[in-house]
Scaffold this active site. Structure first.
Site, PDB file in Angstrom:
ATOM      1  N   GLY A  11       0.826  -1.215   0.000  1.00 22.62           N
ATOM      2  CA  GLY A  11       0.000   0.000   0.000  1.00 22.62           C
ATOM      3  C   GLY A  11       0.850   1.250   0.000  1.00 22.62           C
ATOM      4  O   GLY A  11       0.587   2.202   0.746  1.00 22.62           O
ATOM      5  N   ARG A  14       0.204   5.640  -1.793  1.00 26.29           N
ATOM      6  CA  ARG A  14      -0.289   6.893  -1.220  1.00 26.29           C
ATOM      7  C   ARG A  14       0.004   6.923   0.275  1.00 26.29           C
ATOM      8  O   ARG A  14       0.430   5.941   0.850  1.00 26.29           O
ATOM      9  CB  ARG A  14      -1.815   6.991  -1.423  1.00 26.29           C
ATOM     10  CG  ARG A  14      -2.203   7.045  -2.878  1.00 26.29           C
ATOM     11  CD  ARG A  14      -3.701   7.175  -3.112  1.00 26.29           C
ATOM     12  NE  ARG A  14      -4.411   5.918  -2.918  1.00 26.29           N
ATOM     13  CZ  ARG A  14      -5.378   5.728  -2.013  1.00 26.29           C
ATOM     14  NH1 ARG A  14      -5.753   6.704  -1.226  1.00 26.29           N
ATOM     15  NH2 ARG A  14      -5.982   4.562  -1.902  1.00 26.29           N
ATOM     16  N   ASP A  62      -3.084  -7.284  -5.013  1.00 22.94           N
ATOM     17  CA  ASP A  62      -4.073  -7.051  -3.969  1.00 22.94           C
ATOM     18  C   ASP A  62      -3.665  -7.944  -2.795  1.00 22.94           C
ATOM     19  O   ASP A  62      -3.666  -9.178  -2.931  1.00 22.94           O
ATOM     20  CB  ASP A  62      -5.453  -7.439  -4.533  1.00 22.94           C
ATOM     21  CG  ASP A  62      -6.560  -7.390  -3.488  1.00 22.94           C
ATOM     22  OD1 ASP A  62      -6.266  -7.226  -2.294  1.00 22.94           O
ATOM     23  OD2 ASP A  62      -7.730  -7.547  -3.888  1.00 22.94           O
ATOM     24  N   VAL A  63      -3.321  -7.340  -1.674  1.00 23.07           N
ATOM     25  CA  VAL A  63      -2.814  -8.140  -0.544  1.00 23.07           C
ATOM     26  C   VAL A  63      -3.819  -9.186  -0.079  1.00 23.07           C
ATOM     27  O   VAL A  63      -3.436 -10.200   0.502  1.00 23.07           O
ATOM     28  CB  VAL A  63      -2.382  -7.259   0.664  1.00 23.07           C
ATOM     29  CG1 VAL A  63      -1.219  -6.361   0.315  1.00 23.07           C
ATOM     30  CG2 VAL A  63      -3.558  -6.457   1.220  1.00 23.07           C
ATOM     31  N   SER A 141      -3.623   0.617  14.317  1.00 22.94           N
ATOM     32  CA  SER A 141      -4.339   1.891  14.459  1.00 22.94           C
ATOM     33  C   SER A 141      -4.727   2.112  15.907  1.00 22.94           C
ATOM     34  O   SER A 141      -4.905   1.150  16.669  1.00 22.94           O
ATOM     35  CB  SER A 141      -5.614   1.852  13.613  1.00 22.94           C
ATOM     36  OG  SER A 141      -6.438   2.951  13.927  1.00 22.94           O
ATOM     37  N   TYR A 154     -13.062  -2.477  11.282  1.00 20.45           N
ATOM     38  CA  TYR A 154     -11.699  -1.922  11.265  1.00 20.45           C
ATOM     39  C   TYR A 154     -10.996  -2.166  12.608  1.00 20.45           C
ATOM     40  O   TYR A 154      -9.837  -2.587  12.645  1.00 20.45           O
ATOM     41  CB  TYR A 154     -11.800  -0.432  10.957  1.00 20.45           C
ATOM     42  CG  TYR A 154     -10.497   0.294  10.742  1.00 20.45           C
ATOM     43  CD1 TYR A 154      -9.768   0.127   9.559  1.00 20.45           C
ATOM     44  CD2 TYR A 154      -9.998   1.180  11.693  1.00 20.45           C
ATOM     45  CE1 TYR A 154      -8.575   0.833   9.348  1.00 20.45           C
ATOM     46  CE2 TYR A 154      -8.820   1.881  11.487  1.00 20.45           C
ATOM     47  CZ  TYR A 154      -8.114   1.706  10.304  1.00 20.45           C
ATOM     48  OH  TYR A 154      -6.941   2.415  10.105  1.00 20.45           O
ATOM     49  N   ALA A 156     -11.634  -4.488  14.812  1.00 23.15           N
ATOM     50  CA  ALA A 156     -11.351  -5.919  14.969  1.00 23.15           C
ATOM     51  C   ALA A 156     -10.140  -6.319  14.138  1.00 23.15           C
ATOM     52  O   ALA A 156      -9.259  -7.050  14.606  1.00 23.15           O
ATOM     53  CB  ALA A 156     -12.573  -6.736  14.542  1.00 23.15           C
ATOM     54  N   LYS A 158      -7.661  -4.394  13.057  1.00 19.36           N
ATOM     55  CA  LYS A 158      -6.416  -3.764  13.537  1.00 19.36           C
ATOM     56  C   LYS A 158      -5.981  -4.353  14.889  1.00 19.36           C
ATOM     57  O   LYS A 158      -4.787  -4.448  15.176  1.00 19.36           O
ATOM     58  CB  LYS A 158      -6.603  -2.246  13.638  1.00 19.36           C
ATOM     59  CG  LYS A 158      -6.764  -1.557  12.283  1.00 19.36           C
ATOM     60  CD  LYS A 158      -5.537  -1.746  11.396  1.00 19.36           C
ATOM     61  CE  LYS A 158      -5.570  -0.837  10.187  1.00 19.36           C
ATOM     62  NZ  LYS A 158      -4.422  -1.061   9.277  1.00 19.36           N
ATOM     63  N   ILE A 187      -4.072  10.671  10.867  1.00 17.00           N
ATOM     64  CA  ILE A 187      -2.922  11.099  10.049  1.00 17.00           C
ATOM     65  C   ILE A 187      -3.464  11.675   8.740  1.00 17.00           C
ATOM     66  O   ILE A 187      -4.410  11.111   8.158  1.00 17.00           O
ATOM     67  CB  ILE A 187      -1.990   9.897   9.739  1.00 17.00           C
ATOM     68  CG1 ILE A 187      -1.560   9.162  11.022  1.00 17.00           C
ATOM     69  CG2 ILE A 187      -0.768  10.344   8.931  1.00 17.00           C
ATOM     70  CD1 ILE A 187      -0.700   9.930  11.995  1.00 17.00           C
TER      71      ILE A 187
HETATM   72  P1  NAP Z   1      -4.637   5.733   2.173  1.00 21.93           P
HETATM   73  O1  NAP Z   1      -4.093   7.079   1.926  1.00 21.93           O
HETATM   74  O2  NAP Z   1      -6.073   5.443   1.901  1.00 21.93           O
HETATM   75  O3  NAP Z   1      -3.724   4.662   1.387  1.00 21.93           O
HETATM   76  C1  NAP Z   1      -4.036   3.303   1.470  1.00 21.93           C
HETATM   77  C2  NAP Z   1      -2.996   2.522   0.727  1.00 21.93           C
HETATM   78  O4  NAP Z   1      -3.304   1.136   0.876  1.00 21.93           O
HETATM   79  C3  NAP Z   1      -3.005   2.834  -0.761  1.00 21.93           C
HETATM   80  O5  NAP Z   1      -1.678   2.842  -1.222  1.00 21.93           O
HETATM   81  C4  NAP Z   1      -3.779   1.653  -1.347  1.00 21.93           C
HETATM   82  O6  NAP Z   1      -3.369   1.296  -2.658  1.00 21.93           O
HETATM   83  C5  NAP Z   1      -3.358   0.546  -0.412  1.00 21.93           C
HETATM   84  N1  NAP Z   1      -4.277  -0.578  -0.434  1.00 21.93           N
HETATM   85  C6  NAP Z   1      -5.575  -0.613  -0.043  1.00 21.93           C
HETATM   86  N2  NAP Z   1      -6.082  -1.835  -0.233  1.00 21.93           N
HETATM   87  C7  NAP Z   1      -5.091  -2.589  -0.763  1.00 21.93           C
HETATM   88  C8  NAP Z   1      -4.995  -3.935  -1.176  1.00 21.93           C
HETATM   89  N3  NAP Z   1      -6.045  -4.757  -1.088  1.00 21.93           N
HETATM   90  N4  NAP Z   1      -3.811  -4.379  -1.671  1.00 21.93           N
HETATM   91  C9  NAP Z   1      -2.745  -3.558  -1.762  1.00 21.93           C
HETATM   92  N5  NAP Z   1      -2.774  -2.263  -1.394  1.00 21.93           N
HETATM   93  C10 NAP Z   1      -3.933  -1.789  -0.895  1.00 21.93           C
HETATM   94  O7  NAP Z   1      -4.438   5.304   3.693  1.00 21.93           O
HETATM   95  P2  NAP Z   1      -3.347   5.697   4.795  1.00 21.93           P
HETATM   96  O8  NAP Z   1      -3.998   6.648   5.699  1.00 21.93           O
HETATM   97  O9  NAP Z   1      -2.034   6.011   4.197  1.00 21.93           O
HETATM   98  O10 NAP Z   1      -3.306   4.303   5.561  1.00 21.93           O
HETATM   99  C11 NAP Z   1      -2.196   3.426   5.545  1.00 21.93           C
HETATM  100  C12 NAP Z   1      -2.345   2.472   6.708  1.00 21.93           C
HETATM  101  O11 NAP Z   1      -2.382   3.227   7.918  1.00 21.93           O
HETATM  102  C13 NAP Z   1      -3.641   1.669   6.670  1.00 21.93           C
HETATM  103  O12 NAP Z   1      -3.403   0.358   7.116  1.00 21.93           O
HETATM  104  C14 NAP Z   1      -4.530   2.404   7.649  1.00 21.93           C
HETATM  105  O13 NAP Z   1      -5.512   1.568   8.187  1.00 21.93           O
HETATM  106  C15 NAP Z   1      -3.510   2.845   8.675  1.00 21.93           C
HETATM  107  N6  NAP Z   1      -3.919   3.983   9.499  1.00 21.93           N
HETATM  108  C16 NAP Z   1      -4.238   5.172   8.945  1.00 21.93           C
HETATM  109  C17 NAP Z   1      -4.611   6.225   9.767  1.00 21.93           C
HETATM  110  C18 NAP Z   1      -4.985   7.588   9.225  1.00 21.93           C
HETATM  111  O14 NAP Z   1      -5.540   8.401   9.966  1.00 21.93           O
HETATM  112  N7  NAP Z   1      -4.693   7.911   7.991  1.00 21.93           N
HETATM  113  C19 NAP Z   1      -4.661   6.055  11.163  1.00 21.93           C
HETATM  114  C20 NAP Z   1      -4.316   4.807  11.691  1.00 21.93           C
HETATM  115  C21 NAP Z   1      -3.946   3.784  10.854  1.00 21.93           C
HETATM  116  P3  NAP Z   1      -4.163   1.699  -4.004  1.00 21.93           P
HETATM  117  O15 NAP Z   1      -4.520   3.151  -3.890  1.00 21.93           O
HETATM  118  O16 NAP Z   1      -3.170   1.409  -5.069  1.00 21.93           O
HETATM  119  O17 NAP Z   1      -5.365   0.817  -4.083  1.00 21.93           O
END
Ligand code: NAP
Length: 244
Positions: A11, A14, A62-63, A141, A154, A156, A158, A187
């Protein structure tokens, strides 16, 4: 290429994954940038890696798709003969009240986070065990530790990721492999902007009165992967501006 350590970040097209890929590249890793649907964004991550003086490549899978992961990682492992660092970052949300939650919303979140962890970690771990070296960091998370309403899927997933991290850490410590997690609060990424919460309300929940930046998570992940964290395993580091 042989002398460079190799890091796989899922992932990484982005958000936190992209920042992590760039951070690891800056510290000398050859970075394998995984994406699922955002090819152009993944190419932009690679450009940022190169602009930072690093090297890398992009790879789509796709993971949650066991066969896709097997095929993609089979090729990568055959080519590089090692993966030193794995960052399980790919994740999705599909928030909703439990009573209204559809099967797809439940399964998609669990599949991506938990089956994704299993699918990707297993083949990588086999190589790490062979080399008796490696570090795995998974992005959990704050929702795992202090879940909000509307996020039962989510939270469950995480929380399961944290439990899997702690269990696996005990299994593989004797092989010189460390397994840790980070638990970010809000974030500034696409994921956060897609949430139906007002920015002011989010800030009001955070003692530091601001959301975090992807780079602030990436730097902790880089630390956990590094020799500076050589006696840390089975740990979860919160990155949340004082929320919990
Ligand atoms: P994001 O901007 O929505 O980016 C999500 C990334 O995950 C994208 O690169 C997307 O790839 C990839 N992805 C989603 N489903 C996938 C799959 N099935 N196979 C491979 N790649 C996949 O999210 P983010 O905020 O950076 O989140 C990254 C991680 O941090 C996540 O695990 C999220 O739960 C965790 N997190 C985020 C926050 C927050 O506030 N942002 C807080 C706590 C935890 P594509 O775009 O190419 O599909």
């Amino acid at each position: 290429m042989d002398e460079k350590k190799v890091a796989l970040v899922t992932g990484a097209s982005r958000g936190i994954g992209r920042a992590t890929a760039v951070e690891l590249a800056k510290t000398g890793y050859h970075v394998i940038i995984n994406y699922n649907s955002s090819e152009a964004a993944a190419a932009e991550t690679l450009s940022e890696v190169q602009a930072a003086g690093g090297t890398g490549r992009i790879t789509r899978f796709d993971v949650a798709d066991t066969e896709e992961v097997k095929n993609a990682l089979g090729g990568i492992i055959a080519e590089y003969k090692k993966i030193d660092v794995l960052v399980n970052n790919a994740g999705v949300t599909a928030d909703g009240l439990f009573m209204m939650m559809g099967d797809d919303e439940w399964r998609r979140v669990i599949d991506t986070t938990l089956n994704g962890f299993f699918n990707v970690t297993k083949p990588v771990l086999r190589e790490m065990v062979r080399k008796k070296n490696g570090s795995i960091v998974s992005v959990s998370s704050i929702s795992a530790l202090a879940p909000n309403r509307g996020q039962s899927n989510y939270a469950a997933a995480k929380a399961g990721l944290i439990a899997a991290t702690k269990s696996l850490a005990k299994e593989v410590a004797r092989f010189g492999i460390r397994v840790n997690a980070v638990a970010p609060g809000p974030i500034e990424t696409d994921m956060l902007s897609s949430m139906p919460m007002d920015a002011g309300m989010i800030k009001a929940m955070i003692p530091m009165a601001r959301v975090g930046k992807p780079e602030e998570v990436a730097r902790v992940i880089r630390f956990l992967c590094s020799a500076d964290a050589s006696f840390i395993t089975g740990e979860v580091i919160s990155i949340n501006g004082g929320m919990a």
